[in-house]
Design a protein around this motif. Structure first.
Motif, PDB file in Angstrom:
ATOM      1  N   ALA A  28      64.201  70.462  48.127  1.00  0.00           N
ATOM      2  CA  ALA A  28      63.582  69.130  48.165  1.00  0.00           C
ATOM      3  C   ALA A  28      63.547  68.593  49.579  1.00  0.00           C
ATOM      4  N   GLN A  29      62.351  68.009  49.904  1.00  0.00           N
ATOM      5  CA  GLN A  29      62.179  67.428  51.224  1.00  0.00           C
ATOM      6  C   GLN A  29      62.241  65.908  51.117  1.00  0.00           C
ATOM      7  N   PRO A  30      62.698  65.290  52.128  1.00  0.00           N
ATOM      8  CA  PRO A  30      62.757  63.811  52.073  1.00  0.00           C
ATOM      9  C   PRO A  30      61.367  63.205  52.059  1.00  0.00           C
ATOM     10  N   LYS A  31      61.119  62.247  51.124  1.00  0.00           N
ATOM     11  CA  LYS A  31      59.822  61.601  50.991  1.00  0.00           C
ATOM     12  C   LYS A  31      59.602  60.614  52.115  1.00  0.00           C
ATOM     13  N   GLU A  32      58.300  60.627  52.577  1.00  0.00           N
ATOM     14  CA  GLU A  32      57.941  59.676  53.613  1.00  0.00           C
ATOM     15  C   GLU A  32      57.610  58.330  52.984  1.00  0.00           C
ATOM     16  N   PRO A  33      57.917  57.282  53.622  1.00  0.00           N
ATOM     17  CA  PRO A  33      57.591  55.958  53.059  1.00  0.00           C
ATOM     18  C   PRO A  33      56.090  55.712  53.056  1.00  0.00           C
ATOM     19  N   LYS A  34      55.539  55.210  51.892  1.00  0.00           N
ATOM     20  CA  LYS A  34      54.110  54.954  51.758  1.00  0.00           C
ATOM     21  C   LYS A  34      53.724  53.696  52.501  1.00  0.00           C
ATOM     22  N   ALA A  35      52.394  53.694  52.928  1.00  0.00           N
ATOM     23  CA  ALA A  35      51.889  52.512  53.623  1.00  0.00           C
ATOM     24  C   ALA A  35      51.714  51.386  52.629  1.00  0.00           C
ATOM     25  N   PRO A  36      51.954  50.192  53.018  1.00  0.00           N
ATOM     26  CA  PRO A  36      51.796  49.064  52.080  1.00  0.00           C
ATOM     27  C   PRO A  36      50.329  48.879  51.673  1.00  0.00           C
ATOM     28  N   LYS A  37      50.087  48.563  50.385  1.00  0.00           N
ATOM     29  CA  LYS A  37      48.737  48.357  49.883  1.00  0.00           C
ATOM     30  C   LYS A  37      48.153  47.059  50.425  1.00  0.00           C
ATOM     31  N   PRO A  38      46.821  47.080  50.694  1.00  0.00           N
ATOM     32  CA  PRO A  38      46.217  45.827  51.178  1.00  0.00           C
ATOM     33  C   PRO A  38      46.162  44.796  50.059  1.00  0.00           C
ATOM     34  N   PRO A  39      46.200  43.568  50.393  1.00  0.00           N
ATOM     35  CA  PRO A  39      46.167  42.534  49.337  1.00  0.00           C
ATOM     36  C   PRO A  39      44.805  42.510  48.628  1.00  0.00           C
ATOM     37  N   LYS A  40      44.783  42.252  47.302  1.00  0.00           N
ATOM     38  CA  LYS A  40      43.568  42.212  46.514  1.00  0.00           C
ATOM     39  C   LYS A  40      42.739  40.995  46.875  1.00  0.00           C
ATOM     40  N   VAL A  41      41.415  41.266  47.020  1.00  0.00           N
ATOM     41  CA  VAL A  41      40.496  40.178  47.329  1.00  0.00           C
ATOM     42  C   VAL A  41      40.077  39.526  46.007  1.00  0.00           C
ATOM     43  N   PRO A  42      40.201  38.271  45.867  1.00  0.00           N
ATOM     44  CA  PRO A  42      39.791  37.631  44.590  1.00  0.00           C
ATOM     45  C   PRO A  42      38.282  37.732  44.388  1.00  0.00           C
ATOM     46  N   LYS A  43      37.886  38.009  43.127  1.00  0.00           N
ATOM     47  CA  LYS A  43      36.471  38.141  42.790  1.00  0.00           C
ATOM     48  C   LYS A  43      35.784  36.793  42.820  1.00  0.00           C
ATOM     49  N   ALA A  44      34.466  36.879  43.163  1.00  0.00           N
ATOM     50  CA  ALA A  44      33.702  35.640  43.214  1.00  0.00           C
ATOM     51  C   ALA A  44      33.441  35.138  41.800  1.00  0.00           C
ATOM     52  N   ALA A  45      33.467  33.877  41.647  1.00  0.00           N
ATOM     53  CA  ALA A  45      33.245  33.289  40.320  1.00  0.00           C
ATOM     54  C   ALA A  45      31.794  33.475  39.886  1.00  0.00           C
ATOM     55  N   LYS A  46      31.582  33.826  38.589  1.00  0.00           N
ATOM     56  CA  LYS A  46      30.235  34.034  38.068  1.00  0.00           C
ATOM     57  C   LYS A  46      29.504  32.708  37.943  1.00  0.00           C
ATOM     58  N   PRO A  47      28.198  32.729  38.249  1.00  0.00           N
ATOM     59  CA  PRO A  47      27.443  31.471  38.107  1.00  0.00           C
ATOM     60  C   PRO A  47      27.288  31.109  36.634  1.00  0.00           C
ATOM     61  N   PRO A  48      27.206  29.862  36.320  1.00  0.00           N
ATOM     62  CA  PRO A  48      27.062  29.465  34.899  1.00  0.00           C
ATOM     63  C   PRO A  48      25.727  29.937  34.333  1.00  0.00           C
ATOM     64  N   LYS A  49      25.723  30.321  33.040  1.00  0.00           N
ATOM     65  CA  LYS A  49      24.514  30.821  32.378  1.00  0.00           C
ATOM     66  C   LYS A  49      23.541  29.685  32.123  1.00  0.00           C
ATOM     67  N   ASP A  50      22.254  30.037  32.305  1.00  0.00           N
ATOM     68  CA  ASP A  50      21.204  29.060  32.052  1.00  0.00           C
ATOM     69  C   ASP A  50      20.892  29.054  30.550  1.00  0.00           C
ATOM     70  N   PRO A  51      21.058  27.952  29.868  1.00  0.00           N
ATOM     71  CA  PRO A  51      20.771  27.962  28.413  1.00  0.00           C
ATOM     72  C   PRO A  51      19.309  28.201  28.087  1.00  0.00           C
ATOM     73  N   ASN A  52      18.381  27.926  29.020  1.00  0.00           N
ATOM     74  CA  ASN A  52      16.948  28.112  28.780  1.00  0.00           C
ATOM     75  C   ASN A  52      16.460  29.507  29.132  1.00  0.00           C
ATOM     76  N   ALA A  53      17.343  30.322  29.699  1.00  0.00           N
ATOM     77  CA  ALA A  53      16.925  31.670  30.106  1.00  0.00           C
ATOM     78  C   ALA A  53      16.674  32.524  28.874  1.00  0.00           C
ATOM     79  N   PRO A  54      15.650  33.439  28.921  1.00  0.00           N
ATOM     80  CA  PRO A  54      15.378  34.301  27.762  1.00  0.00           C
ATOM     81  C   PRO A  54      16.515  35.269  27.513  1.00  0.00           C
ATOM     82  N   LYS A  55      16.826  35.463  26.247  1.00  0.00           N
ATOM     83  CA  LYS A  55      17.905  36.369  25.887  1.00  0.00           C
ATOM     84  C   LYS A  55      17.439  37.814  25.989  1.00  0.00           C
ATOM     85  N   ALA A  56      18.374  38.681  26.319  1.00  0.00           N
ATOM     86  CA  ALA A  56      18.065  40.113  26.429  1.00  0.00           C
ATOM     87  C   ALA A  56      17.862  40.699  25.044  1.00  0.00           C
ATOM     88  N   LYS A  57      16.997  41.689  24.970  1.00  0.00           N
ATOM     89  CA  LYS A  57      16.714  42.331  23.692  1.00  0.00           C
ATOM     90  C   LYS A  57      17.910  43.162  23.248  1.00  0.00           C
TER      91      LYS A  57
END
Length: 394
Positions: A28-57
């Motif tokens: 067994a060989q000594p394990k090397e220390p892993k690099a720290p993970k980058p912080p997660k970028v928060p996802k952009a908020a979805k725009p609100p749905k248009d009630p008058n928009a046509p529905k998908a088939k």
């Protein structure tokens, strides 16, 4: 040798102890220390749905196209490899909504013999502006096969029919749709009233309904109920204050399940012409008549037995026993010069004349001498039972 047992007891612990087992594999060989993970970028908020928009088939979402493998191996065949239906541009770039805004003009005139009535225009008829333009429609073919027209016409000749053949066209509803199911009950109710006004105005001799569906709709809107039984031909119903005869014939569409072929519908077109002649008092021509044939197998078998003719086979023993006219004769009997074919003897012209003179006195009326063919008919031997004088006594 007096004390061998104590020596054995001293050697047993040394032999029983085993060395520890060696571990397999690399150390067994000594394990090397892993690099720290980058912080997660928060996802952009979805725009609100248009009630008058046509529905998908609804339906399955299309699969994303995958890139071909780099190693050159063939991919597995799945739904993505299925053939995609090729879109046909039926209306030359126009959408169905644009075609539905078009209408098909009526072809009506006064003193017509027939008015062909449909439910409403189809998309192709409205787009072209012609009556019965579909290649699978049987209307123009039935007109020719039934004798209405002298030649095969098509939808490009529809405008010539009112003047030349006294035949017009109209629809119950003027709006064009992909099918008659797209019509509302309000449109059918108003269309029935408009149709009655057209018939009262132009007063054709016969109103011809192209299919049971259109006639059922017409009766429901005009009389308030559908007829219980419907049969093709002249109908018993009458429009109030109107003398137009109502005639029902099968739909000219190729989708008519009851009469899928054009020749199955020709009979009703012929009957339509006969009804026109009957209403006008025109006598039918005796040159061409429609005949209904029936077949009875038992009668056919009896007629076949009655008319059967059995062929008689040649029997040389019968002629030899009874001295028939076709038995071979030898030269000693005076027919050496005759010609034979193995069964029959044919005398020559010279011998025939001599034989006739010799046997005239020996043969009675109605009999023939041996070895001769009969050349005269039996017409002069049939007795006269009419009671009138014979030809010889006139």
């Amino acid at each position: 040798m007096a004390n061998p047992e104590p020596m054995m007891d001293q050697q047993e612990p040394a032999n029983l102890t085993k060395p520890p087992a060696k571990k397999r594999g690399r150390p067994a060989q000594p394990k090397e220390p892993k690099a720290p993970k980058p912080p997660k970028v928060p996802k952009a908020a979805k725009p609100p749905k248009d009630p008058n928009a046509p529905k998908a088939k609804p339906g399955p979402k299309p699969k994303k196209a995958t890139e071909p493998p780099a190693d050159g191996k063939q991919e597995k065949i799945d739904e993505t490899f299925k053939k995609v239906k090729r879109k046909v541009d039926r209306f030359k770039g126009m959408s169905e909504e644009e075609v539905m805004k078009k209408t098909l003009p009526d072809l009506l005139d006064y003193n017509l013999d027939y008015v062909i009535i449909g439910i409403n225009p189809g998309l192709m008829a409205a787009f072209i502006g012609r009556w019965f333009p579909g290649p699978g429609n049987h209307f123009w073919k039935c007109l020719f096969l039934s004798g209405f027209t002298e030649e095969q016409l098509n939808h490009m000749h529809d405008s010539t029919l009112p003047a030349k053949y006294k035949m017009g066209f109209t629809n119950m509803v003027a709006r064009a749709t992909p099918g008659s199911k797209d019509l509302s009950s309000k449109e059918l109710r108003e269309g029935g009233k408009i149709l009655v006004e057209k018939l009262k105005k132009y007063k054709p001799l016969i109103a011809v309904f192209n299919g049971k569906c259109i006639y059922e709709m017409f009766c429901r809107e005009l009389f308030g109920k559908k007829p219980k039984t419907l049969e093709f031909g002249l109908q018993p119903h009458k429009i109030p204050d109107c003398d137009v005869a109502l005639y029902l014939m099968p739909s000219s569409s190729a989708r008519c399940a009851q009469f899928p072929r054009a020749q199955d519908k020709v009979h009703f077109y012929i009957k339509l012409r006969e009804l026109r002649d009957q209403l006008k008092g025109v006598q039918r021509s005796t040159e061409i008549q429609e005949v209904n044939y029936s077949f009875d197998l038992n009668l056919a078998k009896e007629d076949a037995k009655r008319m059967a003719i059995k062929e008689e086979q040649y029997d040389p023993g019968y002629e030899d026993a009874y001295g028939g006219a076709y038995a071979e004769r030898g030269p000693e009997e005076g027919q050496a010069d005759g010609k034979t074919n193995g069964h029959c003897t044919f005398s020559t012209a010279e011998n025939t004349e001599g034989a006739q003179e010799a046997t005239t006195s020996q043969t009675s009326e109605g009999q023939l001498p041996d070895g001769q063919w009969m050349t005269q008919s039996f017409a002069d031997q049939i007795p006269d039972i009419s009671g009138g004088p014979k030809d010889s006594s006139i």
